[in-house]
Scaffold this active site. Sequence first.
Site, PDB file in Angstrom:
ATOM      1  N   LYS A 117       0.749  -1.307  -0.014  1.00 47.80           N
ATOM      2  CA  LYS A 117       0.064   0.034  -0.190  1.00 47.80           C
ATOM      3  C   LYS A 117       0.851   1.192   0.112  1.00 47.80           C
ATOM      4  CE  LYS A 117      -4.252  -1.553   0.165  1.00 47.80           C
ATOM      5  NZ  LYS A 117      -5.372  -1.286  -0.640  1.00 47.80           N
ATOM      6  N   LYS A 225     -13.365  -7.329  -7.840  1.00 46.54           N
ATOM      7  CA  LYS A 225     -13.956  -7.817  -6.350  1.00 46.54           C
ATOM      8  C   LYS A 225     -15.517  -8.322  -6.583  1.00 46.54           C
ATOM      9  CE  LYS A 225     -10.558  -4.608  -4.354  1.00 46.54           C
ATOM     10  NZ  LYS A 225     -10.269  -3.530  -3.535  1.00 46.54           N
TER      11      LYS A 225
END
Length: 340
Positions: A117, A225
């Site tokens: 991240k 997703k």
Amino acid sequence: MTTPQPETGFPLPSLEELQAAARVVSLPMRVTFRGVLRRELMLFEGPAGWAEFSPFLEYDDAEAASWLGAAIEAGWHGFPAPLRTSVPVNATVPAVGPEDVPAVLARYDRPRTVKVKVAEAGQTADEDVLRVAAVRDVLPDAALRVDANGGWDPDTAVGVLARLAPFGLQYAEQPAPDIAGLRRVRQELRRRGLAVPVAADESVRKESDPLLVARQDAADLIVVKVQPLGGVRRALKIVAEAGLPAVVSSALDSSVGISAGVALAAALPDLPYACGLGTVALMDGDVVRDRLVPVDGSLPVRAAAADPELLGRYRAAPDREAWWAGRLSRTYRCLATPQR
């Protein structure tokens, strides 16, 4: 059952049936992820198995409707037949300091791919570079990818990715907040001769038209997703129509939600990249005894059933159960009402 929901054509169970099957839990995190220290979610035990409904708390009811549609598919209709028995997954390193990277990676069993991240609010590009460098130090042979969650403007994205390119990035996920920005970043990286492919995530799942990013030539691959896209079958349709390689990822799900992501990955005709489905390792609690955590860099393709004792242990407070009950009612109305 009521009328079919618009996105999938599946008949909807009644709201009363969903309410009777619902359980709300609050799972502790091992590290802060997206600013979350406890992950709240709703689970259903349907006739086809357990299902998860876990849009993030800030999402409005209209956006959450796709997540509820995915839960209804999982719990009431099941998944397509799998084409494989296991799926490769990446480890995920949150926006921690470089000194904490070894401990995060130690939670994974021999990861071959790591997503890092970056672009966290309040952090600098130097911190991003140090974090990626720390991952490379621990795992010199792993494939590395970074995820900015749309946190950079296009110019900043190009500048930081130019600094990260020497680490051999597999791709950069959502380096700019919108499709136009992704396209600018992709074009400028190419112009500079920087071999960093661009992946679209939010520009697929948050757009009213999830295929627009492909039509605009704004990405080299897409991240899909299950919950945000409305279920496994709808995600499969989007991947087929986009014509781009796909990475299956999670939305910080419990093992129940992860099993739906695994079902999507198992049903894709091609799976060229490791999936972002290893995030249960970031949680300090789960609702499943045999947690879906990676072993030797992979997850098995199997269902996940919630355990009654764990549902009780992590049961949410009464006021939070009431909040989720209200959200379920409102979101159900959004899902059951055809969009005009």
